[in-house]
Design an enzyme around this catalytic site. Structure first.
Site, PDB file in Angstrom:
ATOM      1  N   CYS A  42       0.889  -1.272   0.210  1.00  0.00           N
ATOM      2  CA  CYS A  42       0.154   0.134  -0.005  1.00  0.00           C
ATOM      3  C   CYS A  42       0.893   1.273   0.091  1.00  0.00           C
ATOM      4  CB  CYS A  42      -0.947   0.002   1.253  1.00  0.00           C
ATOM      5  SG  CYS A  42      -1.771   1.515   1.545  1.00  0.00           S
ATOM      6  N   ASP A  49      -0.262  -5.905   0.435  1.00  0.00           N
ATOM      7  CA  ASP A  49      -1.563  -6.083  -0.268  1.00  0.00           C
ATOM      8  C   ASP A  49      -1.339  -7.399  -1.135  1.00  0.00           C
ATOM      9  OD1 ASP A  49      -3.160  -3.860   0.172  1.00  0.00           O
ATOM     10  OD2 ASP A  49      -2.037  -2.633  -1.229  1.00  0.00           O
ATOM     11  N   VAL A  64       5.627 -13.773 -23.981  1.00  0.00           N
ATOM     12  CA  VAL A  64       6.365 -13.274 -22.866  1.00  0.00           C
ATOM     13  C   VAL A  64       7.189 -14.727 -22.425  1.00  0.00           C
ATOM     14  CG1 VAL A  64       4.746 -13.732 -21.242  1.00  0.00           C
ATOM     15  CG2 VAL A  64       6.578 -11.900 -20.869  1.00  0.00           C
ATOM     16  N   GLU A  65       8.589 -14.593 -21.975  1.00  0.00           N
ATOM     17  CA  GLU A  65       9.248 -15.663 -21.283  1.00  0.00           C
ATOM     18  C   GLU A  65       8.749 -15.739 -19.929  1.00  0.00           C
ATOM     19  OE1 GLU A  65      11.439 -17.829 -19.187  1.00  0.00           O
ATOM     20  OE2 GLU A  65      12.209 -15.989 -19.001  1.00  0.00           O
ATOM     21  N   SER A  66       8.112 -16.910 -19.303  1.00  0.00           N
ATOM     22  CA  SER A  66       7.686 -16.848 -18.066  1.00  0.00           C
ATOM     23  C   SER A  66       8.362 -16.634 -16.887  1.00  0.00           C
ATOM     24  CB  SER A  66       7.010 -18.469 -17.870  1.00  0.00           C
ATOM     25  OG  SER A  66       7.891 -19.434 -17.930  1.00  0.00           O
ATOM     26  N   HIS A  83      -3.924  -0.593  -6.207  1.00  0.00           N
ATOM     27  CA  HIS A  83      -4.545  -1.630  -7.072  1.00  0.00           C
ATOM     28  C   HIS A  83      -4.397  -1.401  -8.387  1.00  0.00           C
ATOM     29  CE1 HIS A  83      -4.979  -3.334  -2.951  1.00  0.00           C
ATOM     30  NE2 HIS A  83      -6.108  -3.255  -2.779  1.00  0.00           N
ATOM     31  N   GLU A  84      -5.131  -0.363  -8.553  1.00  0.00           N
ATOM     32  CA  GLU A  84      -5.431  -0.012 -10.060  1.00  0.00           C
ATOM     33  C   GLU A  84      -4.040   0.359 -10.868  1.00  0.00           C
ATOM     34  OE1 GLU A  84      -8.763   1.329  -7.339  1.00  0.00           O
ATOM     35  OE2 GLU A  84      -6.427   1.493  -7.327  1.00  0.00           O
TER      36      GLU A  84
END
Length: 144
Positions: A42, A49, A64-66, A83-84
């Site tokens: 946060c 969070d 995307v390479e994991s 969060h956004e």
């Protein structure tokens, strides 16, 4: 990064997202990554969070390479953001790096102050003819 020891990036901005060629160019299909233990901080209190992230995308030329994605996501562990900002920022970074045909992310955040905050982002409608399964993350009732 794949196949070698890699240091954890200090920040999401410092994380390198590696991409690999799509082995099926011209074929439409959906790729899903699920991160059920995503953590950030946060920005107001510094308290942790937690979220369950589901990322779906239809690749064009790149995947995307994991391992790099895992390192990128864990770089948020000490990163303060709402969060956004986390959810939409992850989506926008993936779009920038991969130029997918389509991408969506569901950020299912555990409650803060008694209220879960879920954040959803998509680049548009899913392409016709591609099976995109429901994200199936339960609404908050102890989530999980």
């Amino acid at each position: 990064m794949l196949g070698q020891m890699t240091a954890q990036p200090a920040t999401p901005e410092a994380a390198v997202l590696e991409r690999v060629p799509n082995p099926h160019p011209g074929q439409r299909y959906c790729v899903r990554f699920t991160a059920p233990e995503f953590t950030s901080l946060c920005p107001m209190t510094g308290q942790p969070d937690f979220a369950h992230l589901v990322i779906d995308y239809v690749p064009r030329d790149w995947l995307v390479e994991s391992k790099s994605l895992k390192l990128y996501l864990t770089a948020f562990r000490n990163h303060g953001a709402f969060h956004e900002a986390c959810t939409v920022g992850i989506a926008r970074r993936l779009v920038e790096e991969l130029d997918p045909e389509w991408l969506r992310i569901g950020g299912y955040w555990y409650p803060r102050g008694g209220i879960p905050i879920d954040v959803f982002y998509a680049t548009g409608e899913p392409p016709a003819g591609v099976w995109v399964p429901a994200q199936d993350v339960p609404g908050y009732r102890g989530r999980g």
